[in-house]
Design a protein around this motif. Structure first.
Motif, mmCIF file in Angstrom:
data_model
loop_
_atom_site.group_PDB
_atom_site.id
_atom_site.type_symbol
_atom_site.label_atom_id
_atom_site.label_comp_id
_atom_site.label_asym_id
_atom_site.label_seq_id
_atom_site.Cartn_x
_atom_site.Cartn_y
_atom_site.Cartn_z
ATOM 1 N N GLU A 48 0.848 -1.188 0.000
ATOM 2 C CA GLU A 48 0.000 0.000 0.000
ATOM 3 C C GLU A 48 0.881 1.235 0.000
ATOM 4 O OE1 GLU A 48 -2.979 2.219 3.153
ATOM 5 O OE2 GLU A 48 -3.257 0.057 2.812
ATOM 6 N N ARG A 49 0.569 2.214 -0.871
ATOM 7 C CA ARG A 49 1.276 3.495 -0.919
ATOM 8 C C ARG A 49 0.248 4.619 -0.906
ATOM 9 N NH1 ARG A 49 6.603 3.099 -2.813
ATOM 10 N NH2 ARG A 49 6.705 5.266 -2.138
ATOM 11 N N THR A 50 0.594 5.709 -0.207
ATOM 12 C CA THR A 50 -0.279 6.880 -0.170
ATOM 13 C C THR A 50 0.491 8.101 -0.649
ATOM 14 O OG1 THR A 50 -1.608 6.006 1.655
ATOM 15 C CG2 THR A 50 -1.693 8.380 1.289
ATOM 16 N N PHE A 51 -0.119 8.836 -1.571
ATOM 17 C CA PHE A 51 0.468 10.056 -2.112
ATOM 18 C C PHE A 51 -0.494 11.209 -1.830
ATOM 19 C CE2 PHE A 51 1.320 6.407 -4.825
ATOM 20 C CZ PHE A 51 2.711 6.338 -4.753
ATOM 21 N N THR A 52 0.064 12.386 -1.526
ATOM 22 C CA THR A 52 -0.767 13.546 -1.236
ATOM 23 C C THR A 52 -0.332 14.719 -2.096
ATOM 24 O OG1 THR A 52 0.706 14.155 0.584
ATOM 25 C CG2 THR A 52 -1.230 12.824 1.130
ATOM 26 N N GLY A 53 -1.213 15.655 -2.273
ATOM 27 C CA GLY A 53 -0.863 16.804 -3.093
ATOM 28 C C GLY A 53 -1.976 17.828 -3.116
ATOM 29 N N SER A 54 -1.819 18.804 -3.985
ATOM 30 C CA SER A 54 -2.797 19.886 -4.142
ATOM 31 C C SER A 54 -2.872 20.235 -5.617
ATOM 32 C CB SER A 54 -2.365 21.104 -3.319
ATOM 33 O OG SER A 54 -3.302 22.156 -3.464
ATOM 34 N N LEU A 55 -4.088 20.405 -6.129
ATOM 35 C CA LEU A 55 -4.298 20.747 -7.530
ATOM 36 C C LEU A 55 -5.278 21.906 -7.640
ATOM 37 C CD1 LEU A 55 -4.599 17.245 -9.254
ATOM 38 C CD2 LEU A 55 -2.688 18.838 -9.427
ATOM 39 N N SER A 56 -5.165 22.629 -8.735
ATOM 40 C CA SER A 56 -6.056 23.757 -9.004
ATOM 41 C C SER A 56 -6.652 23.593 -10.388
ATOM 42 C CB SER A 56 -5.285 25.076 -8.921
ATOM 43 O OG SER A 56 -6.069 26.145 -9.431
ATOM 44 N N ALA A 57 -7.977 23.747 -10.506
ATOM 45 C CA ALA A 57 -8.624 23.635 -11.812
ATOM 46 C C ALA A 57 -8.194 24.756 -12.747
ATOM 47 C CB ALA A 57 -10.145 23.647 -11.648
ATOM 48 N N SER A 58 -7.694 25.876 -12.194
ATOM 49 C CA SER A 58 -7.257 26.991 -13.027
ATOM 50 C C SER A 58 -5.749 27.030 -13.214
ATOM 51 C CB SER A 58 -7.719 28.310 -12.395
ATOM 52 O OG SER A 58 -7.146 28.467 -11.112
ATOM 53 N N VAL A 126 -4.800 12.053 -11.594
ATOM 54 C CA VAL A 126 -5.799 12.791 -10.820
ATOM 55 C C VAL A 126 -5.941 14.162 -11.472
ATOM 56 C CG1 VAL A 126 -6.368 13.819 -8.604
ATOM 57 C CG2 VAL A 126 -5.305 11.556 -8.692
ATOM 58 N N GLU A 127 -7.189 14.574 -11.720
ATOM 59 C CA GLU A 127 -7.443 15.850 -12.389
ATOM 60 C C GLU A 127 -8.386 16.692 -11.543
ATOM 61 O OE1 GLU A 127 -8.971 17.623 -16.709
ATOM 62 O OE2 GLU A 127 -9.039 15.467 -16.304
ATOM 63 N N ALA A 128 -8.060 17.968 -11.389
ATOM 64 C CA ALA A 128 -8.950 18.926 -10.731
ATOM 65 C C ALA A 128 -9.922 19.478 -11.771
ATOM 66 C CB ALA A 128 -8.152 20.056 -10.104
ATOM 67 N N LEU A 129 -11.217 19.219 -11.571
ATOM 68 C CA LEU A 129 -12.240 19.672 -12.507
ATOM 69 C C LEU A 129 -12.874 20.997 -12.084
ATOM 70 C CD1 LEU A 129 -14.063 16.277 -13.111
ATOM 71 C CD2 LEU A 129 -12.171 17.262 -14.400
ATOM 72 N N LYS A 130 -12.908 21.264 -10.770
ATOM 73 C CA LYS A 130 -13.527 22.491 -10.276
ATOM 74 C C LYS A 130 -12.884 22.879 -8.958
ATOM 75 C CE LYS A 130 -17.749 22.438 -8.593
ATOM 76 N NZ LYS A 130 -19.213 22.339 -8.508
ATOM 77 N N ARG A 131 -12.452 24.119 -8.851
ATOM 78 C CA ARG A 131 -11.846 24.690 -7.654
ATOM 79 C C ARG A 131 -10.477 24.050 -7.357
ATOM 80 N NH1 ARG A 131 -15.363 27.980 -5.001
ATOM 81 N NH2 ARG A 131 -17.604 27.713 -5.480
ATOM 82 N N SER A 132 -9.881 24.441 -6.246
ATOM 83 C CA SER A 132 -8.583 23.941 -5.795
ATOM 84 C C SER A 132 -8.768 23.242 -4.453
ATOM 85 C CB SER A 132 -7.585 25.093 -5.637
ATOM 86 O OG SER A 132 -7.476 25.851 -6.811
ATOM 87 N N ASP A 133 -7.954 22.215 -4.206
ATOM 88 C CA ASP A 133 -8.019 21.539 -2.914
ATOM 89 C C ASP A 133 -6.839 20.577 -2.787
ATOM 90 O OD1 ASP A 133 -8.986 21.088 -0.415
ATOM 91 O OD2 ASP A 133 -10.586 19.718 -1.005
ATOM 92 N N ASP A 134 -6.561 20.185 -1.560
ATOM 93 C CA ASP A 134 -5.599 19.121 -1.305
ATOM 94 C C ASP A 134 -6.265 17.769 -1.548
ATOM 95 O OD1 ASP A 134 -3.665 20.999 -0.362
ATOM 96 O OD2 ASP A 134 -4.825 21.123 1.490
ATOM 97 N N GLY A 251 -13.051 18.263 -23.664
ATOM 98 C CA GLY A 251 -12.084 17.442 -22.943
ATOM 99 C C GLY A 251 -12.296 17.375 -21.449
ATOM 100 N N GLY A 252 -12.875 18.411 -20.826
ATOM 101 C CA GLY A 252 -13.095 18.389 -19.390
ATOM 102 C C GLY A 252 -14.370 17.713 -18.953
ATOM 103 N N CYS A 253 -15.139 17.145 -19.878
ATOM 104 C CA CYS A 253 -16.442 16.544 -19.554
ATOM 105 C C CYS A 253 -16.296 15.035 -19.388
ATOM 106 C CB CYS A 253 -17.451 16.833 -20.664
ATOM 107 S SG CYS A 253 -17.876 18.583 -20.826
ATOM 108 N N TRP A 254 -16.511 14.547 -18.169
ATOM 109 C CA TRP A 254 -16.511 13.101 -17.953
ATOM 110 C C TRP A 254 -17.859 12.494 -18.320
ATOM 111 C CZ3 TRP A 254 -12.829 9.768 -15.391
ATOM 112 C CH2 TRP A 254 -11.583 10.375 -15.242
ATOM 113 N N ARG A 255 -18.913 13.294 -18.291
ATOM 114 C CA ARG A 255 -20.249 12.814 -18.642
ATOM 115 C C ARG A 255 -20.945 13.905 -19.452
ATOM 116 N NH1 ARG A 255 -18.923 11.495 -13.432
ATOM 117 N NH2 ARG A 255 -18.937 9.256 -12.977
ATOM 118 N N GLY A 256 -21.657 13.494 -20.499
ATOM 119 C CA GLY A 256 -22.404 14.473 -21.281
ATOM 120 C C GLY A 256 -23.503 15.098 -20.461
#
Length: 438
Positions: A48-58, A126-134, A251-256
């Motif tokens: 088991e491995r755990t990775f952490t980070g922060s991404l921003s949709a903008s 992992v992709e940020a689709l809306k807003r920023s978060d850890d 490209g950013g739409c996972w569902r129509g």
């Protein structure tokens, strides 16, 4: 267990301070010398491995990690973030192809699973689709016999009965009005011939479309009519109607069309959804997903799955065809992993080369009250996977498969895993009406 944003941020900070393992900077850049420096990791059985980070949709919106598999097993990757108003997505790639998309476990948790072999190599994105978060990603390699069954999806709360309206006082009789011009009836359902491009979607209605970008619906009772949407539609409200509209995903739409509640009571009628096969390797997971909707005279194509189906769902008089295929994609015309109250009636599944026309599974919940009636089912490894889990002997309850016509463009057979408790009658080949036994 869902944690508060404060608890989630604290846990990330503690993980970074203790081990500096897998933490990334505020815009997704790796910490030099840590596990997030872009190097691949080896994953062994029970590892088991755990990775952490922060991404921003903008800003920096995609994080990647390579995984080398060192034993046969089940690869499970769980993505968790803290802010419910943010939106993230996880996917698993083999080479350049997406082979698994994340399924929602909670509003801030997604998970992908895949049976893997020793020596295989995958990339987790992992992709940020809306807003920023850890965020945190936990990756495990588990013994197939030890993988727990996920908790079943809860049944939705019943809709409360509205209070009765008082009887109004009688109004005086008005003067007679002239008869208005008759309003044309809506296009009838194609109950005779097969649903196809000429009698599904928006074009046969004769409307002129108005251009639009992506739409998020938060107001109950909203009606979307005669739009040409470039992007996708997210439905957070109840009793919404989408009709006579074309949706071309980006490209950013996972569902129509993304339906967020099994009690949404969404109506989708005379709509075309184009998931753009080949545009960017089929980034749209499902044309329409996943509960609380009725789809009627809908034309869907170009997605990985035509529909993701769950509780309180009806799909009828619709045309599902030309899905994303190849390179390990188990792409299906309709796919469900559990639910209650699902109907497929008089649809045309033409999905040659796909995983299945209709795929029923119990991975995320039981299968109850299902009717598959009067469809044309053509293509897939098997046309119909019937939901009987022979490893556990789980069988769907109150399920019927009646009066369907099967094409012959399957890989192995017309159907498989149909339980002895499933009602089966009137099913035949569509070219000569030869009866097909259970």
């Amino acid at each position: 267990m869902l944690r508060t944003r404060g608890e989630f941020i604290s846990s990330l900070a503690l993980a970074c301070a203790v081990a500096l393992a897998g933490c990334v900077g505020a815009v997704g850049e790796p910490v030099p010398g840590s596990d997030a420096d872009g190097a691949s990791v080896d994953l062994r059985l029970s590892g088991e491995r755990t990775f952490t980070g922060s991404l921003s949709a903008s800003g920096t919106s995609i994080w990647r990690r390579g995984i080398r598999v060192r034993a046969d097993g089940v690869l499970v990757a769980t993505l968790e973030w803290g802010d419910p108003s943010a939106d993230f997505a996880i996917r698993l790639k083999s080479g350049r192809r997406v082979v698994e998309y994340g399924d929602p476990i909670d509003e801030t948790v997604q998970e992908v699973r895949r049976n893997v072999k020793r020596g295989e190599y995958y990339t987790i994105e992992v992709e940020a689709l809306k807003r920023s978060d850890d965020f945190a990603v936990t990756v495990k390699l588990m013994d197939p016999d030890a993988v727990p069954e996920p908790d079943p999806m809860p049944e939705p709360d019943p809709m409360p009965e509205p209070d009765p309206m008082p009887e109004p006082d009688p109004m005086p009789e008005p003067d007679p009005m002239p008869e208005p011009d008759p309003i044309p009836d809506p296009p009838p359902a194609p109950t005779g011939g097969l649903p196809n491009a000429s009698n599904t979607g928006w074009q046969h209605t004769g409307v002129t479309l108005t251009n639009s970008g992506s739409i998020t619906v938060n107001q109950d009772g909203t009606v979307i009519d005669s739009l040409n949407v470039t992007g996708c539609i997210t439905v957070n409200a109840k009793n919404v109607t989408i009709r006579r509209t074309k949706i071309t995903t980006t490209g950013g739409c996972w569902r129509g069309i993304d339906v967020r509640s099994s009690s949404a009571n969404l109506l989708v009628e005379d709509v075309e959804v184009n998931g753009r096969v080949g545009a960017d390797e089929g980034s749209t997971a499902e044309c329409i997903s996943s509960a609380g909707f009725t789809a009627r005279r809908v034309n869907v194509y170009g997605c990985a799955d035509g529909f993701k189906m769950s509780t309180n769902t009806t799909i009828e008089d619709s045309y599902i065809h030309n899905l994303l295929n190849g390179n390990g994609c188990h792409c299906d015309g309709v796919q469900t992993m559990g639910g209650n109250g699902m109907t497929l009636r008089h649809n045309n599944f033409d999905v040659v080369g796909s995983g299945a026309a209709i795929m029923l599974g119990d991975e995320f919940g039981t299968l109850n009250n299902i009717r598959i009636d009067s469809n044309r089912i053509n293509g897939g490894n098997f046309g119909l996977y019937g939901g009987w889990n022979q490893s556990t002997n789980y069988m769907p309850t109150n399920m019927s498969v009646v009066d369907n016509r099967f094409g012959r463009n399957f890989t192995y057979g017309t159907h498989v895993y149909v339980a002895p408790t499933t009602a089966w009658s009137g099913n035949a080949y569509d070219d000569n009406n030869q009866s097909i036994a259970r």
